[in-house]
Motif scaffolding. Structure first.
Motif, PDB file in Angstrom:
ATOM      1  N   GLY A  38     -16.573 -80.924 134.649  1.00  0.00           N
ATOM      2  CA  GLY A  38     -17.548 -80.345 135.411  1.00  0.00           C
ATOM      3  C   GLY A  38     -17.792 -78.728 135.183  1.00  0.00           C
ATOM      4  O   GLY A  38     -18.664 -78.220 135.182  1.00  0.00           O
ATOM      5  N   SER A  39     -16.500 -78.284 135.636  1.00  0.00           N
ATOM      6  CA  SER A  39     -16.547 -76.764 135.712  1.00  0.00           C
ATOM      7  C   SER A  39     -16.726 -76.323 134.230  1.00  0.00           C
ATOM      8  O   SER A  39     -17.520 -75.348 133.922  1.00  0.00           O
ATOM      9  CB  SER A  39     -14.965 -76.315 135.834  1.00  0.00           C
ATOM     10  N   SER A  40     -16.310 -77.030 133.141  1.00  0.00           N
ATOM     11  CA  SER A  40     -16.550 -76.499 131.875  1.00  0.00           C
ATOM     12  C   SER A  40     -18.031 -76.842 131.340  1.00  0.00           C
ATOM     13  O   SER A  40     -18.705 -75.875 130.716  1.00  0.00           O
ATOM     14  CB  SER A  40     -16.010 -77.326 130.745  1.00  0.00           C
ATOM     15  N   MET A  41     -18.633 -77.929 131.968  1.00  0.00           N
ATOM     16  CA  MET A  41     -20.401 -77.956 131.778  1.00  0.00           C
ATOM     17  C   MET A  41     -20.961 -76.670 132.220  1.00  0.00           C
ATOM     18  O   MET A  41     -21.950 -76.092 131.595  1.00  0.00           O
ATOM     19  CB  MET A  41     -20.590 -79.275 132.287  1.00  0.00           C
ATOM     20  N   ALA A  42     -20.577 -76.286 133.539  1.00  0.00           N
ATOM     21  CA  ALA A  42     -21.151 -75.268 133.963  1.00  0.00           C
ATOM     22  C   ALA A  42     -20.908 -73.953 133.338  1.00  0.00           C
ATOM     23  O   ALA A  42     -21.979 -72.965 133.142  1.00  0.00           O
ATOM     24  CB  ALA A  42     -21.059 -75.359 135.596  1.00  0.00           C
ATOM     25  N   LEU A  43     -19.856 -73.828 132.948  1.00  0.00           N
ATOM     26  CA  LEU A  43     -19.364 -72.386 132.222  1.00  0.00           C
ATOM     27  C   LEU A  43     -20.090 -72.612 130.961  1.00  0.00           C
ATOM     28  O   LEU A  43     -20.624 -71.421 130.598  1.00  0.00           O
ATOM     29  CB  LEU A  43     -17.969 -72.199 132.298  1.00  0.00           C
TER      30      LEU A  43
ATOM     31  N   ASN B 271     -20.102 -84.806 140.818  1.00  0.00           N
ATOM     32  CA  ASN B 271     -19.593 -83.562 140.883  1.00  0.00           C
ATOM     33  C   ASN B 271     -20.597 -82.698 141.572  1.00  0.00           C
ATOM     34  O   ASN B 271     -21.380 -82.051 141.092  1.00  0.00           O
ATOM     35  CB  ASN B 271     -19.049 -82.933 139.677  1.00  0.00           C
ATOM     36  N   ARG B 272     -20.662 -82.299 142.891  1.00  0.00           N
ATOM     37  CA  ARG B 272     -21.490 -81.585 143.622  1.00  0.00           C
ATOM     38  C   ARG B 272     -21.184 -80.086 143.535  1.00  0.00           C
ATOM     39  O   ARG B 272     -22.294 -79.318 143.336  1.00  0.00           O
ATOM     40  CB  ARG B 272     -21.180 -81.889 145.284  1.00  0.00           C
ATOM     41  N   GLY B 273     -20.272 -79.837 143.096  1.00  0.00           N
ATOM     42  CA  GLY B 273     -20.164 -78.318 142.743  1.00  0.00           C
ATOM     43  C   GLY B 273     -20.678 -78.174 141.437  1.00  0.00           C
ATOM     44  O   GLY B 273     -21.328 -77.037 141.301  1.00  0.00           O
ATOM     45  N   LEU B 274     -20.866 -78.937 140.354  1.00  0.00           N
ATOM     46  CA  LEU B 274     -21.390 -78.711 139.051  1.00  0.00           C
ATOM     47  C   LEU B 274     -22.907 -78.767 139.447  1.00  0.00           C
ATOM     48  O   LEU B 274     -23.627 -78.012 139.114  1.00  0.00           O
ATOM     49  CB  LEU B 274     -20.793 -79.726 138.078  1.00  0.00           C
ATOM     50  N   TRP B 275     -23.395 -79.737 140.489  1.00  0.00           N
ATOM     51  CA  TRP B 275     -24.718 -79.610 140.714  1.00  0.00           C
ATOM     52  C   TRP B 275     -25.299 -78.480 141.540  1.00  0.00           C
ATOM     53  O   TRP B 275     -26.343 -77.828 141.228  1.00  0.00           O
ATOM     54  CB  TRP B 275     -25.017 -80.755 141.674  1.00  0.00           C
TER      55      TRP B 275
ATOM     56  N   CYS C 139     -23.898 -75.458 141.011  1.00  0.00           N
ATOM     57  CA  CYS C 139     -23.789 -74.273 139.958  1.00  0.00           C
ATOM     58  C   CYS C 139     -25.169 -74.407 139.121  1.00  0.00           C
ATOM     59  O   CYS C 139     -25.702 -73.307 138.829  1.00  0.00           O
ATOM     60  CB  CYS C 139     -22.748 -74.468 139.075  1.00  0.00           C
ATOM     61  N   LEU C 140     -25.526 -75.626 138.927  1.00  0.00           N
ATOM     62  CA  LEU C 140     -26.667 -75.707 137.870  1.00  0.00           C
ATOM     63  C   LEU C 140     -27.977 -75.227 138.727  1.00  0.00           C
ATOM     64  O   LEU C 140     -28.828 -74.871 138.491  1.00  0.00           O
ATOM     65  CB  LEU C 140     -26.725 -77.021 137.465  1.00  0.00           C
ATOM     66  N   GLY C 141     -28.081 -75.601 139.950  1.00  0.00           N
ATOM     67  CA  GLY C 141     -29.234 -75.257 140.821  1.00  0.00           C
ATOM     68  C   GLY C 141     -29.136 -73.718 140.960  1.00  0.00           C
ATOM     69  O   GLY C 141     -30.415 -73.086 141.006  1.00  0.00           O
ATOM     70  N   LEU C 142     -27.831 -73.007 141.419  1.00  0.00           N
ATOM     71  CA  LEU C 142     -28.015 -71.590 141.678  1.00  0.00           C
ATOM     72  C   LEU C 142     -28.571 -71.061 140.273  1.00  0.00           C
ATOM     73  O   LEU C 142     -29.038 -69.917 140.211  1.00  0.00           O
ATOM     74  CB  LEU C 142     -26.673 -71.065 141.907  1.00  0.00           C
TER      75      LEU C 142
END
Length: 369
Positions: free
Chosen positions: A224-229, A266-270, A272-275
């Protein structure tokens, strides 16, 4: 021996740019001798995952990058590097308190703590060397477009790995590295996560077994972190600066990535994408660019309607309704802060500890004692 110099900064705080490459994309292969460690790492990442080397390769290539840095006449340090160096020294001191008993934690501990400490220290070393390596390469040695292409490629690889985790969640096999390790080491849970290629983790987040994709990484949260990055670099390298075939594939890749992104839970990924989406809209408003803003709002509305009309919307709502991990994480955070404040407020305890007892039941504990 390299001479260390401070890298000059412009009035806006950024470093002075290197001279642009006159040959454009053709300079990528002309400068292969300089940037090959990073290129081999990213382009070969699927292979490293299959072989069980996804963790060892960055560390091994960091040693080669360090050798390249030492061969340079001058070594530029990014602004604020002294603070990072102080943090690394602080981390290193933690080795002396690895076996100290932490308040509220299970006392004692074996030699495995040193192994985990060394593993984390190697990652700090790897990240530091790669940061300095990239900062000291000229544009002609590592073209920015090529760097963005490598990071964008990793988004595509992560998307394919995520789809594998959704479609074939039980997929996994013994890697070459795993087969070479003694059984006593191979049985360790951390070693298993590092060396054993698997498509997904099966967890009961929603009250039933759900597959959380993680290929080609060791953990679902790492995926999830990698997808956001990697997503911003994918949009820049494939959509803005990419070839025609890349631009054609961008919508296909984005739609495909939405499936494992939702199934990752992964709520953290969600967040990040929203922000990221909100930040893009604010940027267009500040620049007073009406056309990109209208296009972005239209696409966002269409995607939102299509999302909640599909089964993905149901999974998303279920995940928000099952926030049971929030209380456990907050309790663990409070216990960690209290333990460090009471037992070792300056340097901590060098590594993690197992909580004594259980937050949910007086009958639960880490050990029978």
């Amino acid at each position: 021996m390299a001479t260390i110099v401070a890298q000059p900064e412009l009035q806006d705080g950024s470093h002075s740019p290197a001279a642009p490459s006159p040959s454009g994309r053709s300079s990528v292969w002309a400068s292969w001798g300089a940037h090959w460690p990073l290129t081999v790492l990213f382009l070969g990442f699927p292979l490293w995952w299959v072989l069980g080397l996804r963790t060892l390769m960055p560390m091994a290539l960091a040693v080669l990058m360090a050798d390249q840095l030492l061969r340079r006449r001058k070594l530029s340090l990014p602004g604020g590097f002294a603070i990072w160096a102080l943090f690394l020294a602080w981390v290193a001191v933690g080795v002396f308190v690895l076996w100290a008993d932490a308040p509220g934690a299970v006392p004692g501990g074996g030699a495995s703590r040193l192994f985990v400490f060394a593993y984390r220290a190697m990652w700090y070393f790897t990240g530091t060397v790669m940061m300095l390596w990239v900062a000291n390469l000229r544009e002609s040695e590592l073209p920015s477009r090529w760097l963005f292409q490598l990071l964008g490629f990793m988004f595509v690889v992560s998307t394919l790995g995520g789809l594998l985790g959704v479609l074939v969640p039980t997929f996994g096999f013994n890697s070459s590295v795993e087969l070479l390790l003694p059984h006593s080491i191979r049985a360790n849970s951390l070693v298993q996560a590092i060396a054993h290629p698997a498509a997904a983790d099966i967890e009961n987040v929603l009250g039933r077994p759900e597959a959380r994709p993680k290929a080609p990484f060791a953990f679902a949260n790492s995926w999830g972190s990698s997808m956001a990055l990697y997503l911003p670099f994918f949009l820049v390298s494939w959509w803005r600066d990419g070839a025609r075939w890349q631009r054609v594939l961008v919508p296909v890749v984005l739609v495909a990535s939405s499936v494992p992104i939702v199934y990752s839970l992964n709520r953290g990924l969600w967040i990040c994408l929203g922000l990221g989406a909100a930040g893009y809209l604010v940027l267009q408003i500040r620049r007073a660019k009406v056309a990109p803003l209208l296009i972005a709002l239209t696409l966002l509305a269409v995607v939102t309607i299509a999302f909640f009309a599909s089964p993905l919307g149901t999974i998303f709502q279920e995940r928000l309704a099952h926030a049971h991990s929030n209380e456990r994480r907050s309790q663990l955070l409070v216990q960690t802060v209290v333990s460090a404040a009471e037992g070792s407020p300056v340097i901590g305890f060098g590594s993690t500890r197992n909580v004594q007892g259980s937050f949910s039941s007086i009958a639960g504990a880490d050990t029978p004692d």
